[in-house]
Write a protein that holds these residues in place. Structure first.
Motif, PDB file in Angstrom:
ATOM      1  N   ASP A  52       0.822  -1.221   0.000  1.00 52.83           N
ATOM      2  CA  ASP A  52       0.000   0.000   0.000  1.00 52.83           C
ATOM      3  C   ASP A  52       0.849   1.261   0.000  1.00 52.83           C
ATOM      4  O   ASP A  52       0.623   2.190   0.780  1.00 52.83           O
TER       5      ASP A  52
ATOM      6  N   ALA B 238      -6.565   6.066   2.901  1.00 51.12           N
ATOM      7  CA  ALA B 238      -7.466   6.187   1.755  1.00 51.12           C
ATOM      8  C   ALA B 238      -6.927   5.486   0.512  1.00 51.12           C
ATOM      9  O   ALA B 238      -7.605   5.439  -0.508  1.00 51.12           O
TER      10      ALA B 238
ATOM     11  N   LYS C 110      -5.599   1.920  -0.593  1.00 54.60           N
ATOM     12  CA  LYS C 110      -5.365   0.490  -0.371  1.00 54.60           C
ATOM     13  C   LYS C 110      -5.246  -0.195  -1.733  1.00 54.60           C
ATOM     14  O   LYS C 110      -6.070   0.013  -2.615  1.00 54.60           O
TER      15      LYS C 110
ATOM     16  N   GLY D 110      -6.578   3.530  -6.050  1.00 57.43           N
ATOM     17  CA  GLY D 110      -6.619   2.619  -4.905  1.00 57.43           C
ATOM     18  C   GLY D 110      -7.587   1.500  -5.247  1.00 57.43           C
ATOM     19  O   GLY D 110      -8.793   1.659  -5.074  1.00 57.43           O
TER      20      GLY D 110
ATOM     21  N   SER E 178      -9.319   0.235  -2.050  1.00 60.77           N
ATOM     22  CA  SER E 178     -10.050   1.290  -1.345  1.00 60.77           C
ATOM     23  C   SER E 178     -11.084   1.957  -2.254  1.00 60.77           C
ATOM     24  O   SER E 178     -11.863   2.788  -1.801  1.00 60.77           O
ATOM     25  N   HIS E 179     -11.092   1.595  -3.544  1.00 61.39           N
ATOM     26  CA  HIS E 179     -12.048   2.118  -4.522  1.00 61.39           C
ATOM     27  C   HIS E 179     -11.976   3.641  -4.599  1.00 61.39           C
ATOM     28  O   HIS E 179     -12.994   4.332  -4.577  1.00 61.39           O
ATOM     29  N   THR E 180     -10.753   4.149  -4.682  1.00 68.37           N
ATOM     30  CA  THR E 180     -10.533   5.592  -4.710  1.00 68.37           C
ATOM     31  C   THR E 180      -9.544   5.977  -5.809  1.00 68.37           C
ATOM     32  O   THR E 180      -8.740   5.167  -6.250  1.00 68.37           O
TER      33      THR E 180
ATOM     34  N   THR F  41     -14.560   8.177  -5.246  1.00 67.85           N
ATOM     35  CA  THR F  41     -14.727   7.059  -4.317  1.00 67.85           C
ATOM     36  C   THR F  41     -15.749   6.088  -4.891  1.00 67.85           C
ATOM     37  O   THR F  41     -16.295   6.300  -5.980  1.00 67.85           O
TER      38      THR F  41
END
Length: 116
Positions: free
Chosen positions: A20, A39, A41, A58, A61-63, A80
């Motif tokens: 990460d 925020a 991952k 990410g 983390s879906h970001t 996000t």
């Protein structure tokens, strides 16, 4: 792992999804900075805009986040899961359309976000 080079060619940004992290390397390979953040991952895709803005996916983390050009701190969370981003694996900024394109592994689709 993915990588991107800054417009001036003196910095390389490398994602390390196992730990990460986003590493910022100098041209000679020395580590200039290591970035981690809750925020972010499973960092996958990384892109540097012509203006030097660093965008990182990410995946877990879906970001999509923006990191400073030194690779030391988060500047913003751009998208996000609430925006429909699920397992992003690639990101790119298109200056002609002023939009961010996000490729997602889970749905095999691409989302387009207009930037203001």
């Amino acid at each position: 792992m993915r990588c991107a080079v800054c417009p001036t060619g003196d910095k390389l940004y490398i994602t390390n999804d196992d730990h990460d992290k986003v590493l910022t390397l100098a041209r000679n390979g020395s580590v200039l900075a290591t970035f981690t953040d809750p925020a972010l991952k499973g960092p996958e895709g990384v892109h540097v805009t012509p203006a030097g803005q660093v965008l990182v996916c990410g995946s877990l983390s879906h970001t999509i986040i923006q990191v400073d050009d030194e690779g030391r701190k988060k500047l913003a969370i751009l998208t996000t899961k609430k925006d429909g981003v699920v397992s992003p694996h690639s990101v790119c900024y298109n200056r002609h359309t002023a939009s961010i394109l996000v490729g997602m592994l889970a749905s095999n689709s691409i989302l387009v976000f207009k930037v203001q």
